[in-house]
Scaffold this active site. Structure first.
Site, PDB file in Angstrom:
ATOM      1  CG  ASP A 211      -1.959   1.107   1.205  1.00  0.00           C
ATOM      2  OD1 ASP A 211      -2.497   1.400   0.122  1.00  0.00           O
ATOM      3  OD2 ASP A 211      -2.222   1.701   2.272  1.00  0.00           O
ATOM      4  CB  SER A 236      -6.020   3.048   0.262  1.00  0.00           C
ATOM      5  OG  SER A 236      -4.635   3.289   0.148  1.00  0.00           O
ATOM      6  CD  GLN A 286      -4.417   1.193  -2.837  1.00  0.00           C
ATOM      7  OE1 GLN A 286      -3.912   2.290  -3.065  1.00  0.00           O
ATOM      8  NE2 GLN A 286      -4.033   0.417  -1.836  1.00  0.00           N
TER       9      GLN A 286
END
Length: 296
Positions: A211, A236, A286
């Site tokens: 991430d 995110s 993502q």
């Protein structure tokens, strides 16, 4: 193993407080919320602690629902969705202040030998040892960060990971649009041994790192330096990973990332993680919130 890595491993050692309920803590972040990779990694630890060790995770799908409070504990509740002959499924909800902040579904698969196997080749990339460390790279751009202490906060937040950019990161060239693709090499800053040398922890550590830079490729396409320089408001939104082959987080992994699209305040990042020997060990997708500050 440096102190930062020890601290990160301590964060992943969740406290069991009841059957299928765990409590986790947070570490300092460069933004006033819990780092998304930490919540994802802790949730995967919680799910994995309810699954036999011979069934490693093969996929996860998650949503970031609310910003996490770094000053409060996070409670992870695991729902045992299914225990099949080959696959095990778990659902995890992370809660703070009585509200869910994160939701994850993970699937675990018993090892099996199969005749069908293929993968795309590993892209070209320089030897990671020829690239600058974070401590060598980040100070070059300290004058571009939006806050005086941003450099130190970035170095502290990433101290557990030896992460090396193949090309200049977005905050190095704000205002210059580039190809929406980036690469980083990474590994933990120290070897895992003893109780920490556990397959589940290696996967969770890779989840943590996944991430950190995945939306860089979105920023590059638009000449944005990112939140560090203050020209993007971002977070995110969701995160998905597939683990294809065994991996070690303390050995060099190449994270090859690109962005196929961005629209409506959202940008999509996709990534492939390769071991140094060329094996494709994981895939990542993502979607993130990416707004100019005036849109935020």
């Amino acid at each position: 193993m440096n102190d930062a890595l020890k601290s990160l491993l301590d964060l992943l050692a969740l406290e069991p407080i009841e059957q299928d309920i765990f409590r986790g803590r947070s570490r300092a972040s460069v933004v006033p919320r819990v780092f998304g990779g930490q919540v994802a990694a802790q949730a995967l630890v919680a799910a994995g602690r309810t699954v036999p060790a011979d069934r490693p995770p093969h996929s996860l799908h998650a949503y970031f629902l609310r910003p996490g409070d770094p000053g409060a504990p996070i409670v992870y509740t695991v729902d045992r969705i299914r225990d099949g002959r080959s696959f095990t499924t778990r659902r995890v909800v992370a809660v703070q202040h009585g509200k869910p902040i994160f939701h994850l579904t993970a699937s675990f698969h018993a090892h099996e030998e199969a005749a069908l196997e293929h993968q795309e080749p590993m892209p070209a990339a320089p030897d990671p040892l020829t690239l600058p460390t974070q401590a060598e790279l980040l100070p070059r751009y300290a004058d571009r960060f939006r806050e005086p202490d941003m450099l130190q906060r970035l170095l502290e937040a990433r101290a557990a990971v030896d992460l090396r950019y193949v090309e200049e990161p977005p905050f190095a060239t704000p205002g210059t649009a580039r190809e929406p693709r980036s690469q980083v090499w990474f590994r933990t800053d120290g070897k895992l041994d003893g109780p920490e040398d556990e397959p589940l922890l290696h996967v969770c550590l890779v989840t943590y790192v996944s991430d950190m830079t995945l939306l860089d490729s979105v920023l590059l396409a638009h000449g944005r330096g990112g939140w560090a320089v203050g020209d993007v408001v971002g977070a995110s939104l969701d995160h998905a990973m597939w683990f294809h082959r065994p991996l070690r987080a303390d050995e060099w992994l190449l994270y090859d990332q690109e962005s196929p699209t961005a629209r409506g305040g959202r940008g999509l990042g996709t990534g492939r993680i390769f071991a140094a020997d060329g094996r494709l060990v994981a895939s990542v997708v993502q979607e993130g919130l990416v707004r100019a500050p005036r849109e935020g």
